[in-house]
Design an enzyme around this catalytic site. Structure first.
Site, PDB file in Angstrom:
ATOM      1  N   CYS A  98      31.215  25.222  15.535  1.00  0.00           N
ATOM      2  CA  CYS A  98      30.025  24.627  16.138  1.00  0.00           C
ATOM      3  C   CYS A  98      30.227  24.642  17.644  1.00  0.00           C
ATOM      4  O   CYS A  98      30.972  25.470  18.163  1.00  0.00           O
ATOM      5  CB  CYS A  98      29.778  23.223  15.597  1.00  0.00           C
ATOM      6  SG  CYS A  98      31.144  22.077  15.875  1.00  0.00           S
ATOM      7  N   ALA A  99      29.622  23.721  18.368  1.00  0.00           N
ATOM      8  CA  ALA A  99      29.691  23.753  19.826  1.00  0.00           C
ATOM      9  C   ALA A  99      31.050  23.332  20.365  1.00  0.00           C
ATOM     10  O   ALA A  99      31.404  23.680  21.491  1.00  0.00           O
ATOM     11  CB  ALA A  99      28.605  22.852  20.420  1.00  0.00           C
TER      12      ALA A  99
END
Length: 651
Positions: free
Chosen positions: A25-26
């Protein structure tokens, strides 16, 4: 950061053939591991480029940071030959590897229903606690506060009225939340809740005495006598009614088409559910609810301080399983019938457990010489003392094992002490050092002493054992030798990227953000859909899912804007973006949009995190004391370090 070397070190620690699937993810790598016992956890803990690790829902997550995690992921995929996967793919793989447990599924349903209404119950509970403080005798003096100061009587009565509302009309809140969870129209669920607490019915709290006195009023329905009984303060009957309502609504939607569906489905669902409520479902589940409540009270009365001690010893272990998320359902029932139950024994035990875990974590803070460990334990320990224990339990105590054990023992001893003095809560609130506000007034001194016991018994042995076993645990950096450079940062004010309600990052329901592992900043519960640039700078990170942005400001701040929790799983649905990596933006420029209402409807937390990921480069990163904030208004203040400390090293 050398992304290839970081990927190599991660693979060496985990095992190249020990990864079943990988996504990112980020901020973090999300891995499904074949055998977690083969992981060299110490190697990952000592790696300067790894900001932390934790396991959740079958995923082993490694925190790398925005702008780097995707490159490390690409290198890891290339080195292992794994197929690239999305977070949704990872969730499916993790779920496939876990056996179905009907009991856990049921408890998850209860959690999904109660978690959304907890804020309303806490608000009412704290107001109830405030009323108790104003009206209790022998708390501050022989007489109550309102007796000594009659002018406060009206305020106390008003507070009591507001405090009673969430519990008196609990079926409305539950009807809305439960019907939504079961897939029905939540507003129809709220309507059924209103029907169940109509003022024309016999009040739910008086049903037993009214029937015993032979004064119950009945409807005559084709010769069937149906009691006109209300359901104030009830839980199980509302859950049963909500399930039936949602099931009927879905049935009629399937079999009635077009305009007839819109017109007649709500009516049919309500009238049939209403009839079943007052004839069968309500009376039966009221009886079951009364048996359950009496059983819990009987269990508490029969086991006394021993039972409280055992519960306290096991409470933190229960938190690990997630079963504690179902306790609001039980606690609500106990508090809704406080006149009969005397209050809840769950809240005092939870407070002792949280204080113990926080104390053990802070003991590690004072014992360790690792700056990385100090940074984690300081924030996690304070958060635990204030009632949020996940960062402390998962980030520190479970990994080291002995702090968790000492904290559990301390909780057991303190809880047994509370059991000796029959300490119960009379309201919902924060299970923490400030939990005394929810305790029966006469028991506040005993609760406070129990908190001291839990803290001391957890802190002292943890500190002594840590000093003996940790030794010189200064950070051992295994990354390539750093090169000297000058960090160019200046004092700066970062503005809010969205409109909403500002809160501390520590309140965010994600341990990576709440423990400030990625850095300090602020969180915003959004009330608008537009996302704007918080400062002048360059876009350094964007994602195909459009759920996060990285910006390096012209003054040197490196900022992560993360829209919602776990929203990477949506793969861009409900998000739009106006910028790309490398674009220059000015404060207030539109970065993109996200549909807040759609995220909530899909059961995603829409909270927006603004994180200064190079927090270490500043003397201070402080959230400004604002509550309601407009996009573009000042939110976070950054202070550059003293001139003598500007020179630093980076890798």
């Amino acid at each position: 950061m050398n992304h290839q070397e970081v990927a190599d070190r991660v693979l060496n620690a985990i095992g190249k053939n020990n990864i079943q699937a990988a996504a990112h993810c980020a901020t973090r790598l999300r891995l499904v591991i074949k055998d977690e016992s083969k992981i060299d956890q110490q190697a990952l803990d000592d790696d300067a480029d790894v900001k932390g690790t934790f396991e959740t829902n079958g995923q082993y997550q490694i925190i790398i940071g925005p702008g780097d995690v995707d490159k490390v992921y690409d290198a890891l995929i290339a080195k292992t030959g794994l197929k690239e996967a999305t977070p949704d793919d990872i969730k499916a793989v993790a779920a496939a590897g876990q056996k179905k447990n009907p009991l856990m599924d049921f408890l998850k349903v209860l959690s999904d229903i109660f978690i959304p209404i907890v804020p309303a119950l806490v608000a009412g509970g704290l107001l109830m606690a405030l009323n108790n403080v104003l009206t209790a005798e022998h708390l501050f003096m022989a007489k109550s506060v309102v007796e000594v100061y009659p002018g406060l009587k009206g305020i106390a009565e008003m507070i009591n009225a507001m405090a009673s509302a969430p519990f008196t009309f609990l079926p409305i809140l539950l009807g809305f939340s439960a019907t939504k969870r079961f897939g029905g129209n939540p507003y129809l669920g709220a309507t059924m809740g209103m029907i169940m607490v109509l003022p024309s019915l016999v009040n739910g709290y008086s049903v037993a005495t009214t029937m015993a006195a032979g004064k119950m009023v009945y409807w005559n329905v084709f010769g069937l006598h149906v009691a006109q009984a209300g359901y104030q303060g009830q839980v199980l009957p509302v859950l049963g009614v909500a399930f039936i309502l949602a099931t009927l609504e879905k049935f009629f939607h399937k079999h009635i088409k077009g305009a007839f569906d819109f017109t007649f489905t709500p009516m049919f669902a309500i009238v049939i559910t209403g009839f079943l409520t007052f004839t069968i479902v309500g009376p039966v589940l009221r009886t079951v609810s009364d048996v359950l409540t009496n059983g819990l009270v009987g269990l508490y009365n029969s086991t006394g301080w021993i039972g409280m001690g055992i519960f306290g010893l096991l409470y933190s272990a229960i938190v690990i399983t997630g079963l504690h998320q179902t306790f609001p359902a039980i606690e609500t029932q106990l508090l809704a019938n406080v006149a009969k139950t005397g209050g809840s024994f769950i809240f005092p035990v939870a407070s002792m457990a949280n204080i113990g875990q926080g104390a053990a974590t802070l003991a590690i803070f004072f014992a360790t010489k690792s700056q990385k460990q100090k940074a984690l334990t300081s924030s996690a320990g304070i958060s635990a003392l204030l009632g949020i224990t996940e960062p402390a339990i998962f980030g520190v105590n479970l990994k080291m094992k002995f702090p968790f054990v000492f904290a559990a023992i301390a909780s057991g001893i303190a809880s047994a002490f509370l059991g000796l003095f029959h300490v119960l809560s009379v309201a919902m609130g924060p299970a923490s050092v400030i939990g005394f506000i929810s305790i029966a007034a006469k028991s506040i001194p005993a609760f406070a002493l129990g908190g001291v016991i839990s803290f001391v018994v957890a802190f002292i042995p943890t500190f002594i054992y840590a000093k003996r076993t940790l030794g010189d645990d200064r950070d051992q950096v295994k990354s390539p030798a750093p090169t000297s450079t000058v960090i160019n940062v200046n004092d700066e004010i970062i503005s809010a990227p969205v409109t909403g309600t500002s809160e501390s990052l520590k309140q965010v329901n994600d341990q990576v953000f709440s423990a400030e592992i990625m850095g300090k900043g602020a969180a915003i519960v959004p009330s608008a859909d537009q996302v704007v640039a918080p400062a002048d700078g360059i876009i350094t990170v964007t994602y195909d899912s459009h759920h996060a942005y990285g910006i390096k400001t012209t003054a040197g701040a490196e900022i992560l804007i993360h829209l919602g929790l776990d929203t990477v799983n949506l793969n861009g649905e409900h998000f739009t973006t106006n910028v790309q990596k490398g674009d220059t933006v000015h404060q207030g420029d539109l970065l993109g949009t996200f549909d807040v209402a759609a995220l909530k409807a899909a059961n995603y937390d829409p909270t927006v995190m603004l994180v200064v990921t190079n927090t270490a480069n500043y003397a201070n990163v402080e959230r400004l004391k604002v509550t309601n904030v407009q996009a573009g208004e000042q939110l976070v203040a950054l202070t550059e370090p003293a001139a003598s400390s500007v020179a630093a090293t980076t890798v």
